[in-house]
Scaffold this motif. Sequence first.
Motif, mmCIF file in Angstrom:
data_model
loop_
_atom_site.group_PDB
_atom_site.id
_atom_site.type_symbol
_atom_site.label_atom_id
_atom_site.label_comp_id
_atom_site.label_asym_id
_atom_site.label_seq_id
_atom_site.Cartn_x
_atom_site.Cartn_y
_atom_site.Cartn_z
ATOM 1 N N SER A 66 -3.425 3.844 -0.033
ATOM 2 C CA SER A 66 -4.518 4.319 0.820
ATOM 3 C C SER A 66 -4.778 3.319 1.944
ATOM 4 O O SER A 66 -4.237 2.210 1.953
ATOM 5 C CB SER A 66 -5.783 4.519 -0.014
ATOM 6 O OG SER A 66 -6.220 3.274 -0.537
ATOM 7 N N TYR A 67 -5.643 3.709 2.871
ATOM 8 C CA TYR A 67 -5.959 2.846 4.014
ATOM 9 C C TYR A 67 -6.577 1.532 3.551
ATOM 10 O O TYR A 67 -6.243 0.463 4.066
ATOM 11 C CB TYR A 67 -6.917 3.593 4.947
ATOM 12 C CG TYR A 67 -7.313 2.810 6.177
ATOM 13 C CD1 TYR A 67 -6.394 2.565 7.202
ATOM 14 C CD2 TYR A 67 -8.609 2.294 6.305
ATOM 15 C CE1 TYR A 67 -6.757 1.836 8.322
ATOM 16 C CE2 TYR A 67 -8.983 1.569 7.426
ATOM 17 C CZ TYR A 67 -8.053 1.345 8.429
ATOM 18 O OH TYR A 67 -8.416 0.614 9.537
ATOM 19 N N ASP A 75 6.134 -0.899 -0.522
ATOM 20 C CA ASP A 75 5.721 0.375 0.053
ATOM 21 C C ASP A 75 6.854 1.403 -0.018
ATOM 22 O O ASP A 75 6.630 2.566 -0.368
ATOM 23 C CB ASP A 75 5.289 0.163 1.512
ATOM 24 C CG ASP A 75 4.980 1.458 2.225
ATOM 25 O OD1 ASP A 75 3.994 2.123 1.875
ATOM 26 O OD2 ASP A 75 5.758 1.825 3.146
ATOM 27 N N CYS A 92 -3.881 -0.729 2.064
ATOM 28 C CA CYS A 92 -3.071 -1.317 3.144
ATOM 29 C C CYS A 92 -3.803 -2.488 3.801
ATOM 30 O O CYS A 92 -3.189 -3.522 4.103
ATOM 31 C CB CYS A 92 -2.737 -0.256 4.188
ATOM 32 S SG CYS A 92 -1.628 1.020 3.591
ATOM 33 N N TYR A 126 1.742 8.838 -3.687
ATOM 34 C CA TYR A 126 1.913 7.791 -2.671
ATOM 35 C C TYR A 126 0.642 7.584 -1.852
ATOM 36 O O TYR A 126 0.211 6.454 -1.630
ATOM 37 C CB TYR A 126 3.076 8.147 -1.746
ATOM 38 C CG TYR A 126 3.247 7.186 -0.587
ATOM 39 C CD1 TYR A 126 3.790 5.919 -0.776
ATOM 40 C CD2 TYR A 126 2.843 7.548 0.700
ATOM 41 C CE1 TYR A 126 3.943 5.038 0.278
ATOM 42 C CE2 TYR A 126 2.991 6.670 1.767
ATOM 43 C CZ TYR A 126 3.536 5.413 1.543
ATOM 44 O OH TYR A 126 3.668 4.540 2.597
ATOM 45 N N SER A 127 0.045 8.681 -1.393
ATOM 46 C CA SER A 127 -1.153 8.577 -0.552
ATOM 47 C C SER A 127 -2.320 7.942 -1.292
ATOM 48 O O SER A 127 -3.176 7.295 -0.683
ATOM 49 C CB SER A 127 -1.556 9.964 -0.030
ATOM 50 O OG SER A 127 -1.804 10.832 -1.126
ATOM 51 N N LEU A 128 -2.346 8.101 -2.610
ATOM 52 C CA LEU A 128 -3.410 7.496 -3.406
ATOM 53 C C LEU A 128 -3.137 6.010 -3.641
ATOM 54 O O LEU A 128 -4.046 5.173 -3.516
ATOM 55 C CB LEU A 128 -3.532 8.227 -4.749
ATOM 56 C CG LEU A 128 -4.641 7.752 -5.693
ATOM 57 C CD1 LEU A 128 -6.009 8.002 -5.069
ATOM 58 C CD2 LEU A 128 -4.526 8.457 -7.042
ATOM 59 N N THR A 168 0.846 5.891 9.494
ATOM 60 C CA THR A 168 1.040 5.930 8.054
ATOM 61 C C THR A 168 1.193 4.492 7.553
ATOM 62 O O THR A 168 1.426 3.578 8.355
ATOM 63 C CB THR A 168 2.302 6.740 7.698
ATOM 64 O OG1 THR A 168 3.452 6.091 8.270
ATOM 65 C CG2 THR A 168 2.209 8.168 8.235
ATOM 66 N N PRO A 169 1.067 4.267 6.239
ATOM 67 C CA PRO A 169 1.194 2.894 5.729
ATOM 68 C C PRO A 169 2.485 2.202 6.147
ATOM 69 O O PRO A 169 2.471 1.019 6.509
ATOM 70 C CB PRO A 169 1.131 3.090 4.211
ATOM 71 C CG PRO A 169 0.304 4.312 4.025
ATOM 72 C CD PRO A 169 0.656 5.206 5.173
ATOM 73 N N ALA A 207 6.995 4.932 -2.125
ATOM 74 C CA ALA A 207 7.316 6.179 -1.420
ATOM 75 C C ALA A 207 8.499 6.904 -2.059
ATOM 76 O O ALA A 207 8.508 8.139 -2.135
ATOM 77 C CB ALA A 207 7.617 5.876 0.051
#
Length: 309
Positions: free
Chosen positions: A137-138, A121, A141, A132-134, A57-58, A125
Amino acid sequence: MAKGNYSLVTEFILKGLTDRPEVQLPLLLLFLSIYVMTVVGNLGMIILIRLSSHLHTPMYYFLCSLSFIDLCHSIIIIPKMLMNFLLKKNTIYYPECLTQFYFFAFFAISECHMLAVMAYDQYVAMCYPLVYSLMMSYQVCLWFVGGVYALGLAGATANTGCLFSVLFCKKNAIEHYFCDLLPLLKLSCSSTYVSEVVALAFSAINILFPTLIIICSYVFIIASILKIQSSEGRSKAFSTCSSHIAAVGIFFGSLAFMYLQPSSVSSMDQVKVSSVFYSIIVPLLNPLIYSLRNKDVKIALKKVIERTF
């Protein structure tokens, strides 16, 4: 030959943390144990995050990067420091000295901004869990981590470049346990005004800016924690938050004491003590604070051990 690339001094002598013979062995054992624990803690953290899929996860991606920075930071500084306790004359060649400072500055500046990214971060959260996931995102990060290392590269290159414009003529005994900027500038036989101004400017940017981000992030995090109805959940969140703030405070406080004041104000003994905190103690504390107090990390460690044995 150009003046900026010329130096009469071909090697420096690192004076070490102390010249008192009666404390050499205890300090050697102390810092050797700290070095082993730092390497094991940070390397173990990196391996654990890579092996545990539910830690991808981030938050743990940033923690893995922080552990890598701390690991490299320790490898650059502590082994040469330990030699001071074993050798009567611990020498380091001019190119090796500047190389050590370059990588020290690179990882120290990177850590400043990585801690700021981790605080941001946690803020996202806690305050925006639904998106948060948007927001993290990868790709985001990757940009954050790339930006952290780019800032570290820029700061290290600028500060090391200034050292190439400084002449070292006769004095070659560095009153320190590694090649740091201010102890090196004290040995110069030419003007260090430009180097000190550049160092102060980059220190202000790389210390004050991340500190401001961290303070703002934790103000919003604490405000969000206060809204938690459960007293147990509130106390647990405060406990985790306070440990993070303590580690960040030690790191930025010691850096600010070292680099955000004129070099003529602080004594070399104060400089050494301050340096111990940000170069040795904090890389040891980070894996303990960010991992062993974390429930997910404990579960992941237990699963890896069960899977291995």
